[in-house]
Design a protein around this motif. Structure first.
Motif, PDB file in Angstrom:
ATOM      1  N   GLN A  70      -7.105  -1.300   4.040  1.00 46.48           N
ATOM      2  CA  GLN A  70      -5.758  -1.015   4.549  1.00 46.48           C
ATOM      3  C   GLN A  70      -5.847  -0.667   6.030  1.00 46.48           C
ATOM      4  OE1 GLN A  70      -3.783   2.397   2.821  1.00 46.48           O
ATOM      5  NE2 GLN A  70      -1.744   1.666   3.414  1.00 46.48           N
ATOM      6  N   MET A  71      -4.998  -1.312   6.831  1.00 48.43           N
ATOM      7  CA  MET A  71      -4.974  -1.073   8.274  1.00 48.43           C
ATOM      8  C   MET A  71      -3.582  -0.535   8.644  1.00 48.43           C
ATOM      9  SD  MET A  71      -5.775  -3.778  11.324  1.00 48.43           S
ATOM     10  CE  MET A  71      -4.275  -4.705  11.008  1.00 48.43           C
ATOM     11  N   LYS A  72      -3.526   0.620   9.366  1.00 50.64           N
ATOM     12  CA  LYS A  72      -2.243   1.275   9.614  1.00 50.64           C
ATOM     13  C   LYS A  72      -2.141   1.750  11.061  1.00 50.64           C
ATOM     14  CE  LYS A  72      -0.431   4.067   6.731  1.00 50.64           C
ATOM     15  NZ  LYS A  72      -0.136   5.239   5.873  1.00 50.64           N
ATOM     16  N   ASN A  73      -0.865   1.766  11.535  1.00 45.79           N
ATOM     17  CA  ASN A  73      -0.531   2.441  12.787  1.00 45.79           C
ATOM     18  C   ASN A  73       0.932   2.869  12.689  1.00 45.79           C
ATOM     19  OD1 ASN A  73       0.899   2.200  15.625  1.00 45.79           O
ATOM     20  ND2 ASN A  73      -1.227   2.780  16.024  1.00 45.79           N
ATOM     21  N   GLU A  75       3.093   4.419  14.895  1.00 45.01           N
ATOM     22  CA  GLU A  75       4.015   4.132  15.990  1.00 45.01           C
ATOM     23  C   GLU A  75       4.519   2.697  15.942  1.00 45.01           C
ATOM     24  OE1 GLU A  75       1.000   5.331  16.458  1.00 45.01           O
ATOM     25  OE2 GLU A  75       1.082   7.243  17.557  1.00 45.01           O
ATOM     26  N   TRP A  76       3.663   1.793  15.562  1.00 49.43           N
ATOM     27  CA  TRP A  76       4.029   0.372  15.485  1.00 49.43           C
ATOM     28  C   TRP A  76       4.594  -0.003  14.113  1.00 49.43           C
ATOM     29  CZ3 TRP A  76      -1.216  -1.159  18.020  1.00 49.43           C
ATOM     30  CH2 TRP A  76      -1.067  -1.180  19.427  1.00 49.43           C
ATOM     31  N   GLN A  77       4.592   0.958  13.193  1.00 48.14           N
ATOM     32  CA  GLN A  77       4.997   0.700  11.811  1.00 48.14           C
ATOM     33  C   GLN A  77       4.184  -0.462  11.218  1.00 48.14           C
ATOM     34  OE1 GLN A  77       9.274   0.195  11.857  1.00 48.14           O
ATOM     35  NE2 GLN A  77       9.629   2.394  12.004  1.00 48.14           N
ATOM     36  N   LEU A  78       2.917  -0.440  11.539  1.00 48.73           N
ATOM     37  CA  LEU A  78       1.983  -1.458  11.062  1.00 48.73           C
ATOM     38  C   LEU A  78       1.279  -0.926   9.823  1.00 48.73           C
ATOM     39  CD1 LEU A  78       0.664  -4.225  11.729  1.00 48.73           C
ATOM     40  CD2 LEU A  78      -1.052  -2.959  13.051  1.00 48.73           C
ATOM     41  N   ASP A  79       1.366  -1.643   8.733  1.00 49.51           N
ATOM     42  CA  ASP A  79       0.718  -1.224   7.492  1.00 49.51           C
ATOM     43  C   ASP A  79       0.402  -2.487   6.689  1.00 49.51           C
ATOM     44  OD1 ASP A  79      -0.250  -0.045   5.224  1.00 49.51           O
ATOM     45  OD2 ASP A  79       1.493   1.252   4.892  1.00 49.51           O
ATOM     46  N   THR A  80      -0.864  -2.928   6.786  1.00 50.51           N
ATOM     47  CA  THR A  80      -1.291  -4.172   6.147  1.00 50.51           C
ATOM     48  C   THR A  80      -2.433  -3.888   5.169  1.00 50.51           C
ATOM     49  OG1 THR A  80      -0.684  -5.439   8.112  1.00 50.51           O
ATOM     50  CG2 THR A  80      -2.191  -6.496   6.553  1.00 50.51           C
ATOM     51  N   VAL A  81      -2.344  -4.436   3.968  1.00 44.11           N
ATOM     52  CA  VAL A  81      -3.376  -4.246   2.949  1.00 44.11           C
ATOM     53  C   VAL A  81      -4.013  -5.599   2.627  1.00 44.11           C
ATOM     54  CG1 VAL A  81      -3.870  -3.500   0.595  1.00 44.11           C
ATOM     55  CG2 VAL A  81      -2.204  -2.239   1.973  1.00 44.11           C
ATOM     56  N   PHE A  82      -5.345  -5.638   2.649  1.00 48.01           N
ATOM     57  CA  PHE A  82      -6.112  -6.834   2.290  1.00 48.01           C
ATOM     58  C   PHE A  82      -6.776  -6.574   0.938  1.00 48.01           C
ATOM     59  CE2 PHE A  82      -6.046  -6.474   6.879  1.00 48.01           C
ATOM     60  CZ  PHE A  82      -5.675  -7.744   7.307  1.00 48.01           C
ATOM     61  N   ASN A  83      -6.489  -7.406  -0.039  1.00 54.13           N
ATOM     62  CA  ASN A  83      -7.164  -7.323  -1.334  1.00 54.13           C
ATOM     63  C   ASN A  83      -8.402  -8.219  -1.288  1.00 54.13           C
ATOM     64  OD1 ASN A  83      -5.306  -5.593  -2.817  1.00 54.13           O
ATOM     65  ND2 ASN A  83      -3.851  -7.291  -2.573  1.00 54.13           N
ATOM     66  N   VAL A  84      -9.550  -7.585  -1.224  1.00 52.07           N
ATOM     67  CA  VAL A  84     -10.793  -8.313  -0.925  1.00 52.07           C
ATOM     68  C   VAL A  84     -11.417  -8.936  -2.166  1.00 52.07           C
ATOM     69  CG1 VAL A  84     -13.094  -8.087   0.099  1.00 52.07           C
ATOM     70  CG2 VAL A  84     -11.153  -6.797   1.047  1.00 52.07           C
ATOM     71  N   THR A 108      -4.188   4.126  18.093  1.00 52.60           N
ATOM     72  CA  THR A 108      -5.395   3.968  17.263  1.00 52.60           C
ATOM     73  C   THR A 108      -4.984   3.234  15.996  1.00 52.60           C
ATOM     74  OG1 THR A 108      -5.062   6.110  16.180  1.00 52.60           O
ATOM     75  CG2 THR A 108      -6.489   6.077  18.130  1.00 52.60           C
ATOM     76  N   LEU A 109      -5.944   2.500  15.444  1.00 49.62           N
ATOM     77  CA  LEU A 109      -5.759   1.865  14.145  1.00 49.62           C
ATOM     78  C   LEU A 109      -6.570   2.645  13.117  1.00 49.62           C
ATOM     79  CD1 LEU A 109      -6.022  -1.969  14.881  1.00 49.62           C
ATOM     80  CD2 LEU A 109      -3.967  -0.584  14.647  1.00 49.62           C
ATOM     81  N   GLU A 110      -5.950   2.897  11.982  1.00 47.52           N
ATOM     82  CA  GLU A 110      -6.644   3.573  10.885  1.00 47.52           C
ATOM     83  C   GLU A 110      -7.035   2.535   9.832  1.00 47.52           C
ATOM     84  OE1 GLU A 110      -5.819   6.739   7.230  1.00 47.52           O
ATOM     85  OE2 GLU A 110      -4.313   6.459   8.808  1.00 47.52           O
ATOM     86  N   PHE A 111      -8.331   2.547   9.461  1.00 45.46           N
ATOM     87  CA  PHE A 111      -8.827   1.677   8.395  1.00 45.46           C
ATOM     88  C   PHE A 111      -9.151   2.531   7.178  1.00 45.46           C
ATOM     89  CE2 PHE A 111      -9.521  -0.879  12.111  1.00 45.46           C
ATOM     90  CZ  PHE A 111      -9.331  -2.182  11.684  1.00 45.46           C
ATOM     91  N   GLY A 119     -15.296   4.457  -4.094  1.00 48.13           N
ATOM     92  CA  GLY A 119     -15.649   5.078  -2.823  1.00 48.13           C
ATOM     93  C   GLY A 119     -14.631   4.724  -1.741  1.00 48.13           C
ATOM     94  N   LEU A 120     -14.284   5.685  -0.920  1.00 51.41           N
ATOM     95  CA  LEU A 120     -13.256   5.494   0.102  1.00 51.41           C
ATOM     96  C   LEU A 120     -13.681   6.144   1.406  1.00 51.41           C
ATOM     97  CD1 LEU A 120     -10.357   4.865   1.150  1.00 51.41           C
ATOM     98  CD2 LEU A 120      -9.653   7.051   0.147  1.00 51.41           C
ATOM     99  N   ILE A 121     -13.565   5.370   2.498  1.00 46.23           N
ATOM    100  CA  ILE A 121     -13.770   5.960   3.823  1.00 46.23           C
ATOM    101  C   ILE A 121     -12.558   5.641   4.688  1.00 46.23           C
ATOM    102  CG2 ILE A 121     -16.293   5.823   3.765  1.00 46.23           C
ATOM    103  CD1 ILE A 121     -15.999   3.399   5.688  1.00 46.23           C
ATOM    104  N   ARG A 122     -12.337   6.519   5.687  1.00 45.96           N
ATOM    105  CA  ARG A 122     -11.307   6.299   6.694  1.00 45.96           C
ATOM    106  C   ARG A 122     -11.987   6.243   8.051  1.00 45.96           C
ATOM    107  NH1 ARG A 122      -6.357  10.442   5.126  1.00 45.96           N
ATOM    108  NH2 ARG A 122      -6.032   9.736   2.985  1.00 45.96           N
TER     109      ARG A 122
END
Length: 535
Positions: A70-73, A75-84, A108-111, A119-122
């Protein structure tokens, strides 16, 4: 354009840097769960023609398999999820459309990377801002918002006394290099709680309309009820620039309210006019003091005879009961059955009605007396609270007066008053206003004027003056003309207790034209009411 993106991603490959922060914020319980790895990531903000895009390159690995990225920002209202799909590695090489920053902002972009075992990392990647120059050579940006010239509404205040819906007319001209959309919106709430939201969005299609569009539209508000509303006209151009203009619309919120007790139309047209001052104040209509947003107050003596004709006359903006004719208030600007007249309901006297056929034109009381009257134009209600007036003990202004022994009359004096014998003080033949048998403060009668009609007075009874006919008991102009104003700042003539003849403005009232006048004077309210009844 393909060449631009090739250059963009070649550059990204050359500067493939490990910029991701290494702060892990979330773990599943237990130290043995393997975590995904973000081996490297870059993000760059580019300006490409009229658009802004963030180019992202990232590589993620996990031997147990990556489940989602998941990639988020915010301020830009960016929220994209990739199902791998549990792949052991996954890369992102893509660009994402983002809005233009109104002010320079460090993004900044949050992954958020989750593996197949939970397991989950940010990780956080700083965006490199390369948007100072456009990637398209020679591009001329449209950085100015659309121009909006509003022609209408020209009327934004409405009485709302009609049963017909309130039509608000809009007209505006919108200009830009390329108009993308135009929004018209009118919203708010009626006083009874009814919500209103009206809108229309226009997307010009032909090239001429995209450069200049004339908006013409009418929207309708609920009929017969007060309400407060807002409107906006907003336009967005192809570059994302926006401009919004707007204002307020009110229905039933009046600027001036007057109480009229004229018995008929003749008492409107023939009411008192002080020609020496060029103003009113001695007639059959009285200003009410505005309190708060839409409530009006007045003190009034109500005779409760059954013959009352109490009407409330409302005005918006600069409109007034008397028009300025040659610098005076000679012109009358209202009638008793106009569209701005409201009265108490015959069926429910505490409620106001705009339907004059259903009005009783009374106060919601049955007993004669003095009342504090309050008219709520929002709720369309009227209340009357009784009170007992008193006169101050003043041997100069009210010589010989007491509640136990009130005066029997007031004399009408002045050389132009018929019966005055040409004098300034009371004569044997002076006309008199006699005391009302039910109200010791109220005096009524008639008088006639001859020739010039200036500088007349009312006087306490001769017997009460103790021989001091010039030093006591005069009722004349209460103050200098410039200082006598109604509740809305308009000049009026006020006849008040001034004591000596030289008190107040040292001048009396005037009438025009000469003739016979029906008159009353209220000591408690200092209110003089005259109507010309003939020659």
């Amino acid at each position: 354009m393909k060449r631009i993106y090739s250059i963009l991603f070649i550059g990204l490959n050359l500067v493939w840097l490990f910029m991701a922060c290494n702060k892990a914020l979330t773990f599943p319980e237990g130290d043995s769960t393997p975590l995904p790895v973000l081996e490297g990531a870059t993000a760059r903000l580019h300006w490409i023609g009229p658009k802004y895009k963030v180019a992202v390159q990232a590589l993620m690995k996990d031997e147990k398999g990556i489940k989602t990225v998941q990639m988020k920002n915010g301020e830009w209202q960016l929220d994209t999820v990739f199902n791998v799909g549990d792949q052991s590695s996954f890369s992102i090489q893509d660009s994402f459309l983002v809005p233009k920053d109104l002010n320079p902002t460090q993004h900044t972009l949050e992954f958020r990377i989750t593996n197949s075992e939970g397991g989950l990392i940010r990780k956080y990647v700083t965006v490199e801002d390369l948007s100072s120059e456009n990637l398209i050579a020679g591009y001329n940006p449209d950085e100015l918002p659309p121009d909006i010239k509003v022609v209408k509404p020209t009327v934004t205040k409405f009485l709302g006394f009609s049963a017909a819906p309130i039509k608000v007319d809009f007209e505006a001209t919108i200009s830009d290099l390329e108009i993308n959309s135009i929004e018209l919106k009118l919203w708010g709430e009626a006083a009874d709680g009814q919500p209103v939201e009206l809108s229309e969005t226009i997307n010009p299609t032909d090239e001429a309309a995209k450069k200049q569009y004339t908006l013409i539209k009418s929207l309708e508000l609920p009929s017969g009820k007060p309400g407060l509303y807002q409107y906006i006209i907003r336009s967005t151009d192809a570059s994302g620039n926006k401009k919004t203009v707007g204002g307020e619309v009110s229905v039933g919120y009046v600027d001036r309210l007057y109480l009229s007790d004229a018995q008929n139309a003749a008492e409107v047209t023939a009411q008192g006019y002080d020609q020496a001052g060029g103003c009113r104040g001695i007639g059959t209509i009285y200003s009410m003091k505005k309190q708060g947003n839409n409530t009006f107050l007045i003190d009034y003596y109500y005779p409760a005879s059954g013959a009352e004709n109490i009407r409330f006359i409302a005005f918006l903006g600069p409109n007034k009961p008397f028009s300025n004719t040659g610098g005076t208030q000679a012109g009358i600007n209202y009638t008793l059955d106009g569209e701005n007249v409201i009265g108490s309901s015959a069926a429910a006297p505490a409620t106001l009605t705009v339907d004059l056929q259903q009005a009783g034109f009374k106060l919601p009381v049955t007993q004669k007396g003095y009342y504090h009257i309050a008219v709520d134009m929002t709720k369309r209600t009227i209340s009357a609270t009784p009170y007992t007036p008193t006169l101050p003990i003043d041997a100069v202004k009210y010589p010989g007066w007491s509640d136990a022994s009130p005066w029997q009359y007031l004399a009408v004096t002045g050389p132009t008053v018929a019966g005055s014998a040409g004098g300034w003080t009371e004569a044997t033949t002076s006309p008199k206003l006699t005391r009302d048998p039910d109200n010791k403060y109220l005096f009524s009668g008639s008088f006639q004027t001859t020739g010039g009609t200036s500088n007349m007075s009312l006087n306490a009874p001769l017997a009460a003056l103790g021989g001091d006919v010039w030093g006591k008991g005069w009722f004349r102009l209460a103050a200098a003309r410039a200082a006598m104003k109604d509740d809305y700042g308009d000049l009026i003539t006020t006849v008040g207790a001034v004591g000596a003849s030289s008190g107040g403005a040292n001048w009396g009232f005037s009438t025009s034209p000469a003739g016979t006048y029906k008159a009353s004077y209220d000591l408690a309210l200092q209110r003089f009411r005259i109507v010309r009844t003939g020659n």
